[in-house]
Structure formats: C-alpha cells, structure tokens
Design an enzyme around this catalytic site. Structure first.
Site, short mmCIF file in Angstrom:
data_model
loop_
_atom_site.label_atom_id
_atom_site.label_comp_id
_atom_site.label_asym_id
_atom_site.label_seq_id
_atom_site.Cartn_x
_atom_site.Cartn_y
_atom_site.Cartn_z
N ASN A 192 0.85 -1.20 0.00
CA ASN A 192 0.00 0.00 0.00
C ASN A 192 0.89 1.25 0.00
O ASN A 192 1.68 1.45 0.92
CB ASN A 192 -0.90 -0.03 1.25
CG ASN A 192 -1.83 1.16 1.31
OD1 ASN A 192 -1.41 2.29 1.08
ND2 ASN A 192 -3.09 0.93 1.62
N HIS A 243 0.93 6.29 1.64
CA HIS A 243 1.74 7.24 2.41
C HIS A 243 2.77 7.98 1.56
O HIS A 243 3.27 9.03 1.96
CB HIS A 243 2.43 6.54 3.59
CG HIS A 243 1.48 6.23 4.71
ND1 HIS A 243 0.28 6.87 4.87
CD2 HIS A 243 1.57 5.36 5.74
CE1 HIS A 243 -0.33 6.40 5.94
NE2 HIS A 243 0.43 5.47 6.48
N ARG A 245 3.65 18.94 0.58
CA ARG A 245 4.20 20.15 -0.04
C ARG A 245 3.46 20.49 -1.33
O ARG A 245 3.94 21.29 -2.12
CB ARG A 245 5.70 19.95 -0.33
CG ARG A 245 6.56 20.01 0.90
CD ARG A 245 6.63 21.45 1.44
NE ARG A 245 7.29 21.50 2.72
CZ ARG A 245 8.59 21.76 2.87
NH1 ARG A 245 9.36 21.96 1.83
NH2 ARG A 245 9.10 21.81 4.07
N HIS A 305 -5.59 3.55 -1.97
CA HIS A 305 -6.93 3.86 -1.46
C HIS A 305 -7.32 5.24 -1.97
O HIS A 305 -6.76 6.24 -1.53
CB HIS A 305 -6.91 3.82 0.08
CG HIS A 305 -8.24 4.01 0.72
ND1 HIS A 305 -8.45 3.91 2.07
CD2 HIS A 305 -9.47 4.29 0.20
CE1 HIS A 305 -9.72 4.14 2.36
NE2 HIS A 305 -10.36 4.39 1.23
N ARG A 335 -9.59 7.86 -1.54
CA ARG A 335 -10.60 8.26 -0.56
C ARG A 335 -11.50 9.34 -1.14
O ARG A 335 -11.10 10.09 -2.02
CB ARG A 335 -9.92 8.78 0.71
CG ARG A 335 -9.13 7.72 1.45
CD ARG A 335 -8.59 8.28 2.76
NE ARG A 335 -9.64 8.37 3.74
CZ ARG A 335 -9.82 7.51 4.75
NH1 ARG A 335 -8.99 6.52 4.92
NH2 ARG A 335 -10.80 7.67 5.59
N ARG A 339 -7.39 12.65 0.19
CA ARG A 339 -6.35 13.18 1.06
C ARG A 339 -4.95 12.65 0.71
O ARG A 339 -3.95 13.26 1.03
CB ARG A 339 -6.67 12.90 2.53
CG ARG A 339 -6.49 11.47 2.93
CD ARG A 339 -6.58 11.32 4.43
NE ARG A 339 -7.94 11.43 4.91
CZ ARG A 339 -8.38 10.81 6.00
NH1 ARG A 339 -7.55 10.07 6.71
NH2 ARG A 339 -9.62 10.91 6.39
N GLU A 379 -8.50 0.28 -3.24
CA GLU A 379 -9.37 0.33 -2.05
C GLU A 379 -10.32 1.49 -2.22
O GLU A 379 -9.90 2.60 -2.59
CB GLU A 379 -8.53 0.57 -0.79
CG GLU A 379 -7.75 -0.63 -0.34
CD GLU A 379 -6.98 -0.32 0.93
OE1 GLU A 379 -7.21 0.72 1.56
OE2 GLU A 379 -6.13 -1.14 1.27
N THR A 415 -7.06 6.49 9.74
CA THR A 415 -6.94 5.40 8.78
C THR A 415 -8.22 4.58 8.89
O THR A 415 -9.07 4.88 9.73
CB THR A 415 -5.69 4.54 9.07
OG1 THR A 415 -5.60 3.49 8.10
CG2 THR A 415 -5.72 3.93 10.46
N THR A 416 -8.38 3.56 8.03
CA THR A 416 -9.61 2.78 8.05
C THR A 416 -9.83 2.18 9.43
O THR A 416 -8.98 1.46 9.94
CB THR A 416 -9.55 1.65 7.00
OG1 THR A 416 -9.03 2.20 5.78
CG2 THR A 416 -10.90 1.04 6.76
N GLU A 458 -10.91 -9.56 2.77
CA GLU A 458 -9.64 -9.19 3.38
C GLU A 458 -9.91 -9.06 4.87
O GLU A 458 -10.72 -8.23 5.29
CB GLU A 458 -9.10 -7.87 2.81
CG GLU A 458 -7.77 -7.49 3.48
CD GLU A 458 -7.06 -6.32 2.81
OE1 GLU A 458 -7.11 -6.20 1.58
OE2 GLU A 458 -6.45 -5.53 3.55
N HIS A 508 -3.77 -4.70 7.68
CA HIS A 508 -3.96 -3.53 8.55
C HIS A 508 -3.17 -3.68 9.84
O HIS A 508 -3.40 -4.61 10.61
CB HIS A 508 -5.43 -3.24 8.88
CG HIS A 508 -5.66 -1.77 9.11
ND1 HIS A 508 -5.27 -1.14 10.26
CD2 HIS A 508 -6.17 -0.81 8.32
CE1 HIS A 508 -5.56 0.14 10.16
NE2 HIS A 508 -6.10 0.38 8.99
N GLY A 539 1.05 -1.38 4.41
CA GLY A 539 1.46 -0.05 3.99
C GLY A 539 2.35 0.65 5.00
O GLY A 539 3.55 0.81 4.79
N1 PXP Z 1 -5.90 -3.14 4.08
C1 PXP Z 1 -6.85 -2.17 4.08
C2 PXP Z 1 -8.22 -2.51 3.61
C3 PXP Z 1 -6.55 -0.85 4.49
O1 PXP Z 1 -7.51 0.09 4.50
C4 PXP Z 1 -5.22 -0.56 4.87
C5 PXP Z 1 -4.86 0.84 5.27
O2 PXP Z 1 -5.04 1.70 4.20
C6 PXP Z 1 -4.28 -1.59 4.83
C7 PXP Z 1 -4.65 -2.87 4.45
C8 PXP Z 1 -2.85 -1.36 5.20
O3 PXP Z 1 -2.77 -1.02 6.55
P1 PXP Z 1 -1.39 -0.53 7.14
O4 PXP Z 1 -1.08 0.77 6.49
O5 PXP Z 1 -1.67 -0.41 8.61
O6 PXP Z 1 -0.37 -1.59 6.80
#
Ligand code: PXP
Length: 236
Positions: free
Chosen positions: A6, A9, A17, A42, A44, A48, A69, A99-100, A150, A190, A212
C-alpha cells in the site's frame, strides 16, 4: 503468501508540499521491481492522499496488479468501472478517521453490497470485502458473491505481545477457515509490521497480505525496495 504494498503514504508525503515528490508512480515501479503482488492504493472520497491521476498513471505504466481500495459509493464504482483495476477492496470510510477503522459492515447492508459488487465483477474486476474476523460478516460476504475477503488484522496487531494476542489471532484463524469452506479466497491486512507479521503464516490459505504503514516507515531508513524485500522474506 504474496505481498500487496500500500503506497498511500507516498502520496501523503507528496501532498504535504503540494508538489510532485516523492513520486507515487516511482513508488509503484519500485514495488513492481521488488516483486509486490499488488500495488494497493486507497482513493478516498476526500482525496487526502491518492488522487485520481495516480490511479491512471499507475495503470498506464505498471504491469503489477492494482488493488483499488474504495468506499461503496456510486462515484467510486464509476471510477473503478472506467479504470478497471485488477481488484477492488471495498472498505468503510469516515471523513475524520486517520486510517480505516474497523471492517465493513456487510451484514447490515447485504442487498446493497450485492448490487454494488455485481457490475464490478461483471466487468472482470476481482472484488474483495474488508471485514472484521466475525462469522456473520464472513457469511454475508459469501452471500454477496464477493471473490475475496480481506480480514482486518488491526485488533490482532494492536494486541500483539499482550495477553489478548492469542484471542485476536484465533478470531482470524477461525474466520479464514470459515471463509475458505464457503469458497471465498482470503487476504489480510492492517497494522501488520515486521514484528507481528510472522503469525500470519500460521493461518492456512491466506493468499496476500496488504501492508502499507510499516513498509513505508522502514523505507525512510533503508529505501523502499529493501523494505519490501525484507517484508516479503518474512512471509514467503
Ligand atoms: N488493508 C486495508 C483494507 C486498508 O484500509 C489498509 C490501510 O489503508 C491496509 C490494508 C494497510 O494497513 P497498514 O497501512 O496499517 O499496513
């Protein structure tokens, strides 16, 4: 197990910036080189981090599967159908969350979700539902004809090293077994990091982990390619 990376970030840093670096596309190319099985982004509602053009640029320049996502909204469904990522992972979304938070409540919106998923699957997109390791959510995901679930590993990750770790881990194990008995394929993610990820290997049949935050954090010190390779080595 495979590793979906992911890269949200990277976009967060770029947007700090309001410029072009670090490049999200370059991150996707590096993830491809490091043999990620998927580039997870993702998109959103508030844009963001990942922007619409990130999806288009990655789609046009990277061969690795894109896992998009997204929330179960009409806008996102349209974007997915236009851009046809390899897979869509449907997540709950709240504007104010960092975050989610928590999995999708499929149980209380089974009909809506079934209708939401159908055109995506008809278009050849693999559909995954991000759910807590809860039996009734697994049954509902099956009833909606999702391809994958997932499993939300946040509670396990938070509990890692505490007396609640095993309890949370067993929930994941049980949900993964039930899902596979119903014919669902299983991913997880996650909050997973270099310290807690190894236990995912104790769960039969998980296909892919989506990670991520910990990978991008480590990348700050060792570079993205190495951070991904180190994570892959832990889950192979
Ligand atoms: N899976 C899903 C569905 C998520 O929403 C996220 C966070 O965006 C992740 C995995 C990855 O989570 P992390 O950034 O904590 O590794």
């Amino acid at each position: 197990m495979e590793l979906g990376v992911n890269i949200d970030h990277i976009a967060t840093l770029r947007n700090a910036r309001a410029g072009v670096e670090p490049s999200v596309l370059d991150a996707a190319i590096i993830a491809q080189r490091a043999k990620a099985s998927a580039i997870t982004i993702h998109l959103r509602e508030d844009r963001r981090h990942i922007k619409d053009y990130d999806l288009i640029e990655i789609k046009n320049n990277v061969k690795t599967n894109i896992n998009l996502e997204m929330a179960a909204t009409e806008e996102m469904q349209k974007i997915a159908l236009e851009n046809k990522p390899y897979s869509c992972c449907i997540v709950p979304e709240k504007r104010k969350e960092i975050t989610t938070e928590g999995g999708l409540d499929v149980f209380s919106q089974e009909n809506y979700m079934k209708g939401f998923i159908k055109p995506l699957r008809d278009a050849g997109i693999v559909v995954s539902l991000f759910i807590d390791p809860d039996e009734k959510q697994v049954f509902s995901a099956h009833n909606c004809n999702a391809d994958f679930i997932e499993l939300h590993t946040g509670a396990y990750s938070d509990a890692f090293g505490s007396e609640k770790e095993n309890e949370e881990f067993e929930k994941l194990k049980t949900a993964a077994a039930l899902a596979q008995n119903l014919g669902l394929k299983v991913n997880a993610g996650h909050g997973l990091n270099y310290q807690n990820v190894h236990r995912m290997r104790e769960i039969d049949g998980i296909i892919e982990l989506n990670i991520g935050h910990s990978i991008i954090s480590r990348a700050v010190f060792v570079g993205l390619e190495r951070a991904i390779e180190e994570m892959r080595d832990l889950i192979l």
